[in-house]
Design an enzyme around this catalytic site. Structure first.
Site, short mmCIF file in Angstrom:
data_model
loop_
_atom_site.label_atom_id
_atom_site.label_comp_id
_atom_site.label_asym_id
_atom_site.label_seq_id
_atom_site.Cartn_x
_atom_site.Cartn_y
_atom_site.Cartn_z
CG HIS A 445 43.70 33.80 12.61
ND1 HIS A 445 42.90 34.01 11.52
CD2 HIS A 445 44.74 33.04 12.17
CE1 HIS A 445 43.43 33.43 10.45
NE2 HIS A 445 44.55 32.80 10.82
CB CYS A 464 46.84 30.31 11.09
SG CYS A 464 48.36 31.21 11.55
#
Length: 546
Positions: A445, A464
């Protein structure tokens, strides 16, 4: 050939019927040695306990294999070892080139028994060759260690290699050398490491490397006795020309240029200054670098053979993402990975969709460990960070008024709510997210914290992967889909609405961990073992027989 097989079967029946070896004198003279080996194989595998002779052999697999063949040898004929046996022996000897240890595949014992005359010694040579081939076939293809035992954060499905089928195939094939040649991974990255392994072994043969002792930070224009040692050390790894006779204690432009290249290929700040971290890397010896190369070759043996025509490769240790197409890197960018105590796991998945203007559903662990203490201190924390609170994780969950919650009474062990951050530039996911739903809740992301990409060590996320240039990645992927263009994405982004774009073409995502690799310029790169995942990767295994 049929006559020969009939003879083999007759010999096996002859032996299994209990006829003594001495009665075999009536057989043709050139068959008597093979009969004796059959008898010895049967004794070793069934009739007597010979396991103490070589406790490291896989005796059960050997019994299963030879019982099906009526104990007839596969590597020996009337004249001794066959041509196939010699090819296998040579492959085992040169397993050294694959970063493996030939002694693990009984090479010293095989060499010693190669011209053996006695039936017992020939039988043992036969067993050693079979066991070694099965071990080598498995280990050079799929690794000599259980990946999960060596790296507890490795979640890639282990290869399944049927070594008995592999052995059977090589016995009937005419292209023995090709089969053996094709056993190691075919990835270019593995082949490049193999070449560098030979290069560093050649450097090791020249002697140990110069150590660089303690000194203040050294840079252009300074004089210091350690400059001489730095110069020698960089010459030994050929960052400086080996023929350069300059042994001055002056830190000159040429030395600074060599230091900058060394820093770049070791993941340090590229400033041409020899400080603590650069000096630490300079003091890594040649044998240790050989070990690091071998460990990363082992990781490649754990990988699937076919990575796909197009795929995303994230190297966590290198803080780098590459978009690959037909074996070539068509895009690369820096990334941020999980903190050392929230390390990003290594696994493989497939991109399912891209989300524009994403919301962020805060994982329960982060809500409990990171946010709950802040909520106890400041009830306005949710509003300040654009967070909404819901009474559960169900789809029909109802929003809760934060003022109605007594945060002091919420348990440290179980967070009963769902927290969701609204879409927008403030969102922790940024403005775009690449989704491949997985049990780790790890995704690729955007991020609002762009300044962190300027750091050399980028372990800042909760697991992440944050991307430096997510929109360029999205545009390239969507160009392959032929459903969206750059203008469409910009317009959808400007709307502020959360929009999902499904990805129809298969695009694998590999979240991997390489501490050594060869870049597109042919230079070998070394990185720190930030997650300490190399510690349990041995550089060989112990088989019990040499």
């Amino acid at each position: 050939m049929k006559v020969l097989l009939c003879t083999f079967q007759a010999v096996a029946v002859f032996l299994l019927a209990g006829v003594a070896y001495g009665s075999a004198k009536s057989l043709p003279k050139d068959e008597i040695p093979v009969v004796a080996v059959v008898s010895e194989l049967q004794r070793h595998l069934v009739l007597d306990n010979y396991e103490k002779w070589a406790p490291g052999l896989n005796w059960q697999k050997l019994r299963d294999f030879y019982q099906k063949r009526d104990f007839y040898p596969v590597w020996l004929n009337f004249n001794g070892p066959t041509e196939k046996a010699a090819i296998v022996r040579d492959t085992l000897i040169f397993s050294y080139n694959e970063g493996l240890d030939p002694a693990e595949y009984h090479v010293p014992a095989i060499r010693y028994l190669w011209r053996a005359k006695k039936a017992r010694s020939k039988a043992r040579l036969e067993l050693l060759l079979t066991d070694a081939f099965m071990r080598y076939g498995l280990e050079v293809s799929a690794g000599y260690q259980d990946p999960r035992a060596a790296d507890f954060d490795w979640y890639v499905r282990q290869k399944k290699i049927n070594v008995t089928d592999l052995l059977e195939s090589i016995l009937i094939a005419d292209n023995t050398e090709k089969i053996l040649h094709d056993l190691p991974p075919s990835h270019m990255a593995y082949f490049q490491l193999k070449e560098k392994l030979a290069y560093y072994r050649a450097l090791a043969a020249q002697g140990s490397w110069q150590k660089v002792g303690f000194a203040p930070q050294l840079k252009i224009g300074m004089r210091h006795p350690q400059v001489i040692n730095i110069r020698k050390r960089l010459q030994q790894e050929e960052y400086l020309p080996s023929g350069n006779k300059d042994q001055s204690d002056l830190f000159d432009d040429e030395l600074a240029l060599a230091v900058r290249k060394f820093q770049k290929l070791h993941g340090h700040k590229v400033d041409g200054i020899v400080g603590y971290f650069t000096r630490k890397s300079l003091n890594i010896g040649v044998e240790e670098k050989i070990t690091l190369i071998k460990q990363n070759m082992e990781r490649w043996r754990w990988m699937p053979e076919n990575l796909g025509q197009r795929y995303i490769m994230v190297n966590m240790a290198g803080y780098q993402l590459e978009l690959m197409e037909n074996g070539e890197s068509v895009m690369d960018m820096p990334v941020i990975i999980g903190k050392t105590f929230r390390a990003t796991p290594a696994f493989i998945d497939t991109l399912k969709y891209i989300e524009l203007n994403p919301t962020w559903k805060v994982p329960p662990r982060i809500a409990k460990e990171k946010f709950l203490p802040k909520l106890r201190e400041n009830a306005e924390f949710l509003q300040a960070n654009h967070l909404k609170i819901y009474d559960s994780w169900r789809r029909d969950a109802k929003e809760v008024n934060p003022a109605s919650v007594d945060w002091q009474k919420i348990s440290d062990t179980r967070f009963p709510f769902k927290l969701e951050q609204t879409a927008g530039p403030h969102n922790s996911m940024g403005r775009i997210k690449f989704m491949f739903p997985n049990r780790f809740r790890v995704y690729l992301h955007d991020t609002p914290n762009r300044n962190l990409f300027n750091r050399h060590v980028r372990t800042f996320s909760s697991g992440c992967i944050r991307l430096a240039r997510p929109f360029q990645l999205a545009n390239r992927i969507l160009s392959w889909e032929n459903t969206q263009n750059q203008a469409d994405v910009k317009a959808q982004m400007a709307s502020g609405e959360t929009i999902r774009i499904d990805i129809k073409q298969k695009l694998p995502i590999y979240l991997m961990y390489w501490t050594v690799w060869v870049d597109k310029n042919g230079d070998i790169n070394f990185r720190n073992d930030i997650y300490e995942r190399n510690k349990k990767i041995a550089t060989g295994s112990e088989h019990g027989v040499s």
